[in-house]
Design a protein around this motif. Structure first.
Motif, short mmCIF file in Angstrom:
data_model
loop_
_atom_site.label_atom_id
_atom_site.label_comp_id
_atom_site.label_asym_id
_atom_site.label_seq_id
_atom_site.Cartn_x
_atom_site.Cartn_y
_atom_site.Cartn_z
N UNK A 55 0.86 -1.16 0.00
CA UNK A 55 0.00 0.00 0.00
C UNK A 55 0.91 1.22 0.00
N UNK A 56 0.36 2.43 -0.05
CA UNK A 56 1.23 3.60 -0.19
C UNK A 56 2.26 3.77 0.91
N UNK A 57 2.02 3.19 2.08
CA UNK A 57 2.94 3.39 3.20
C UNK A 57 3.72 2.12 3.56
N UNK A 58 3.53 1.06 2.77
CA UNK A 58 4.13 -0.22 3.18
C UNK A 58 4.26 -1.13 1.97
N UNK A 59 5.39 -1.84 1.90
CA UNK A 59 5.54 -2.84 0.85
C UNK A 59 6.36 -4.00 1.37
N UNK A 60 5.86 -5.21 1.13
CA UNK A 60 6.59 -6.43 1.45
C UNK A 60 6.48 -7.36 0.26
N UNK A 91 12.47 -13.50 3.80
CA UNK A 91 13.00 -12.75 2.67
C UNK A 91 12.86 -13.48 1.34
N UNK A 92 12.26 -14.67 1.30
CA UNK A 92 12.04 -15.35 0.02
C UNK A 92 10.90 -14.67 -0.71
N UNK A 93 11.18 -14.24 -1.94
CA UNK A 93 10.20 -13.47 -2.69
C UNK A 93 9.61 -14.21 -3.87
N UNK A 94 9.61 -13.54 -5.02
CA UNK A 94 8.98 -14.08 -6.22
C UNK A 94 9.77 -15.27 -6.76
N UNK A 95 9.03 -16.27 -7.25
CA UNK A 95 9.63 -17.49 -7.79
C UNK A 95 9.07 -17.73 -9.19
N UNK A 96 9.96 -17.92 -10.16
CA UNK A 96 9.56 -18.27 -11.51
C UNK A 96 9.71 -19.77 -11.74
N UNK A 97 8.82 -20.36 -12.55
CA UNK A 97 8.83 -21.80 -12.80
C UNK A 97 8.78 -22.09 -14.29
N UNK A 98 9.46 -23.16 -14.71
CA UNK A 98 9.39 -23.60 -16.10
C UNK A 98 9.72 -25.08 -16.19
N UNK A 116 13.99 -7.72 -3.78
CA UNK A 116 13.86 -7.97 -5.21
C UNK A 116 15.14 -8.42 -5.89
N UNK A 117 16.19 -8.66 -5.13
CA UNK A 117 17.45 -9.12 -5.72
C UNK A 117 17.39 -10.61 -6.04
N UNK A 118 18.10 -11.00 -7.09
CA UNK A 118 18.13 -12.40 -7.47
C UNK A 118 18.89 -13.22 -6.42
N UNK A 145 17.77 -5.40 -9.44
CA UNK A 145 17.13 -5.54 -8.14
C UNK A 145 15.63 -5.44 -8.23
N UNK A 146 15.08 -5.82 -9.39
CA UNK A 146 13.64 -5.70 -9.62
C UNK A 146 13.00 -7.08 -9.82
N UNK A 147 13.42 -8.04 -9.03
CA UNK A 147 12.87 -9.38 -9.18
C UNK A 147 11.38 -9.46 -8.96
N UNK A 148 10.82 -8.52 -8.23
CA UNK A 148 9.37 -8.48 -8.02
C UNK A 148 8.64 -8.04 -9.29
N UNK A 149 9.36 -7.38 -10.22
CA UNK A 149 8.76 -6.85 -11.44
C UNK A 149 8.90 -7.83 -12.61
N UNK A 150 9.96 -8.63 -12.59
CA UNK A 150 10.22 -9.59 -13.67
C UNK A 150 10.01 -11.02 -13.15
N UNK A 151 11.12 -11.77 -13.01
CA UNK A 151 11.04 -13.06 -12.35
C UNK A 151 10.42 -14.18 -13.15
N UNK A 152 10.52 -14.16 -14.49
CA UNK A 152 10.02 -15.24 -15.32
C UNK A 152 11.19 -16.03 -15.91
N UNK A 153 11.01 -17.34 -16.05
CA UNK A 153 12.03 -18.21 -16.61
C UNK A 153 11.36 -19.15 -17.62
N UNK A 154 12.07 -19.46 -18.71
CA UNK A 154 11.51 -20.29 -19.78
C UNK A 154 12.55 -21.28 -20.27
#
Length: 627
Positions: A55-60, A91-98, A116-118, A145-154
């Motif tokens: 939200x505007x005051x918080x991000x996890x 601290x485990x964040x976004x995970x991509x799968x393929x 957001x770091x790899x 450092x934008x793993x939350x924005x990308x994070x896809x693997x193929x």
């Protein structure tokens, strides 16, 4: 995303999407971010879950419930995978799968952390039972450092060792995710999608913030596909002197502009992420344009050369990602610029001065810029009346040009203010819209005041609970309003009691900005994902058809017993009028078109106030079926 809710998880449909059921749920803060299905056995499914709140005051963007799950029975039951994978952590964040199509026992996973770091890449060669860390080079810090924005693997469809990873750049590994090389070349940055040809191993496509790119040599070189209308506009404007000229600010693609209105004739101005633009209404060669966070430029030669015009603006102040910059409708040299305070120039940007205190509630303590002005509007009826809205739900008005300001947001929702628009008929009337992207609150989105903000009335009417991004009154019809929403453009003919979709061929997608050129009666919408659309408002003003038959004797042909109506239509309410009536020669008659088939006459229908004549021949089509 914007609040905890029990709807998160993996859903399954067994009837082609008609009905859905949830089959995997972790908690109210964790959603499914990726799914991989075994191509030879669709009962084997992998899902990556991602714990995320913002939200505007918080991000996890990470948490203990982020992880990989597997089902072997089509989603009926699931088991969390762990052997060899990173242990559950806050601290485990976004995970991509393929899954490798050529060998479905091989599965790859990319892990990012919070913020957001790899972290690295993992591979299983036994259907997910065991995993091993793969990354050798380059170092994880080489990636963005934008793993939350990308994070896809193929995975390549014919070679299980060839893997692609979307980041700021496009990366490829040919040894099972151990060593990686950058294959972006001259392609645009920020990679979100990848697709291979199933018949040609050298043909691949990449989707990124620049559009869709194609490679015919397995990524050695790339060519952009320019014939796709998929630009993401944040804001747009019409050149009032030359209305075929359209300008718009876009996600990571600067300020595209067309000089002739042709779909295939655009050039690009300025740089960075594009946002607000304005064209001098006395000289079309003078253009204002900005990139992210209010970096404002001015051109006096139709965009060939630019000067940065920020003198007088305190650059340490908070400014929005999409900083509002608007031109006064009274004086082409006067512009307004919204930071945390409102700035004004009286000399075309040569120098700016502050005309307000801080109109926000402060920074909010979040990790992104917050506490900024998001919308500005000077009344077209009085230069002394200026409206301002902010991202922290505040709405302000001054009736003396900025000397004194009044906070009029007391009864309005506590959510992101997307637009304040002054009315074109009454100085004391204004409209305000809200997005709802705040803290997952479900409140009304459109409000109106007739007393300079002393009180507000909800005019959301029958509009569903969707973010509303812009609102415009029609200067030719006092009760007609247009809104741009996350689901397209809607309009009302009665001040907001009833809203309906405008047109039938605009993509249902977010519309961030709309603009109206009244001289041509053209409404233009800037969509975030499907470029721009134009709509001829004469379609609403009528007539829509040349002929409307009244088949008085039910013969289904147009004959001497029938009536041919020349059309000038109005909209109204009340009982459904008859198709035709027994009137004298050249008398008046009403014909109703029951557009929505509810057997009642309402604002979705049409009333024709017409002069009739008798005629013969094939029966013309009945409105509103006519083109």
């Amino acid at each position: 995303l914007f609040g905890k809710n029990p709807e998160r998880g993996v859903y399954r449909s067994t009837d082609s999407g008609v009905n859905w059921e949830r089959v995997l749920y972790s908690n109210d803060s964790t959603g499914a971010i990726d799914i991989a299905i075994n191509p030879t056995n669709p009962n084997i499914i992998f899902a990556s879950m991602w714990e995320r709140l913002r939200n505007p005051r918080y991000r996890r963007v990470g948490g203990l419930s982020s992880g990989i799950w597997k089902s072997t029975d089509g989603g009926d039951t699931w088991n969390r995978l762990s052997t060899g994978l990173p242990a559950p952590s806050s601290t485990v964040g976004r995970i991509g799968l393929a899954i490798a199509p050529s060998n479905p026992d091989i599965i790859y996973a990319s892990y990012s952390n919070d913020p957001g770091n790899l972290i690295g890449f993992w591979r299983s060669t036994d259907g997910g039972a065991n995993w091993s860390s793969r990354l050798i080079s380059p170092a994880p810090s080489t990636f963005s450092g934008f793993g939350w924005y990308f994070g896809r693997i193929w995975v390549n469809p014919t070679n299980a060792n060839t893997v692609y990873f979307g980041d700021v750049y496009m990366w490829r590994s040919t040894d099972g995710a151990a060593h990686w090389s950058d294959i972006t070349g001259f392609m645009h940055v920020d990679q979100h999608a990848w697709a291979p040809s199933l018949t040609d191993p050298n043909l691949i496509f990449s989707g990124n913030d620049g559009g869709v790119f194609k490679s015919t040599n397995n990524g050695l070189s790339w060519a952009k596909l320019y014939d796709l209308p998929i630009t993401q506009f944040y804001a747009m404007t019409i050149d009032s002197r030359t209305p075929q000229r359209l300008y718009g600010g876009t996600q990571d693609n600067s300020i595209p502009r067309t000089l002739d209105g042709a779909p295939n004739n655009w050039d690009v101005l300025f740089g960075g992420d594009g946002f607000y633009s304005a064209v001098d209404f006395t000289n079309s060669n003078i253009i204002y344009a900005e990139s992210q966070y209010g970096y404002l430029g001015k051109s006096t030669d139709l965009g060939n050369n630019w000067d940065i015009i920020l003198d007088g603006i305190n650059t340490s102040e908070r400014v929005n990602w999409c900083t509002p910059v608007v031109m006064s409708p009274f004086n082409h040299l006067i512009l307004f610029y919204g930071a945390q305070k409102l700035y004004k120039t009286i000399n075309g940007g040569a120098l700016w001065s502050v005309i307000s205190p801080d109109l926000t509630g402060g920074s909010g303590g979040g990790n992104l810029v917050f506490g900024t002005i998001t919308t500005i509007c000077q009344s077209p009826l009085s230069a002394s009346v200026i409206w301002v809205g902010t991202d922290d739900s505040r709405v302000w008005v001054t009736t003396n040009g900025g000397t004194n300001w009044t906070n009029v947001s007391g009864s309005l929702p506590d959510r992101w203010c997307t637009r304040v628009t002054a009315d074109v008929f009454d100085t004391a009337t204004a409209y305000v819209t809200f997005s709802g992207y705040h803290e997952s609150d479900h409140l009304s989105h459109i409000f109106k005041t007739t007393n300079n903000g002393t009180s507000w009335s909800d005019i959301s009417g029958n509009l569903i609970d969707i973010p509303v991004n812009d609102i415009l009154p029609d200067p030719e019809h006092q009760q007609r309003l247009f809104v741009g929403t996350d689901f397209g453009v809607y309009y009302t003919e009665n001040g907001g009691t009833l809203w309906q979709l405008l047109g039938d061929n605009q993509s249902i997608c977010p519309v961030f900005d709309i603009d109206l050129n009244n001289a041509t009666r053209k409404l233009v919408s800037g969509t975030h994902g499907r470029s721009m659309y134009t709509y001829d408002l004469n379609q609403l003003d009528g007539p829509q058809c040349v002929f409307v038959p009244g088949d008085a004797n039910g013969s289904h042909t147009f004959n001497g017993m029938d009536v041919l109506f020349g059309v000038n239509y109005i909209k109204g309410v009340g009982p459904v009028p008859r198709d035709s009536c027994q009137c004298g020669s050249h008398g008046r008659v009403y014909a109703a078109a029951d557009a929505n088939g509810d057997c009642a006459f309402n604002l979705l229908d049409i009333t024709f106030d017409v002069t009739y004549c008798k005629g013969f021949g094939p029966a013309p089509r009945r409105c509103p079926d006519c083109p």
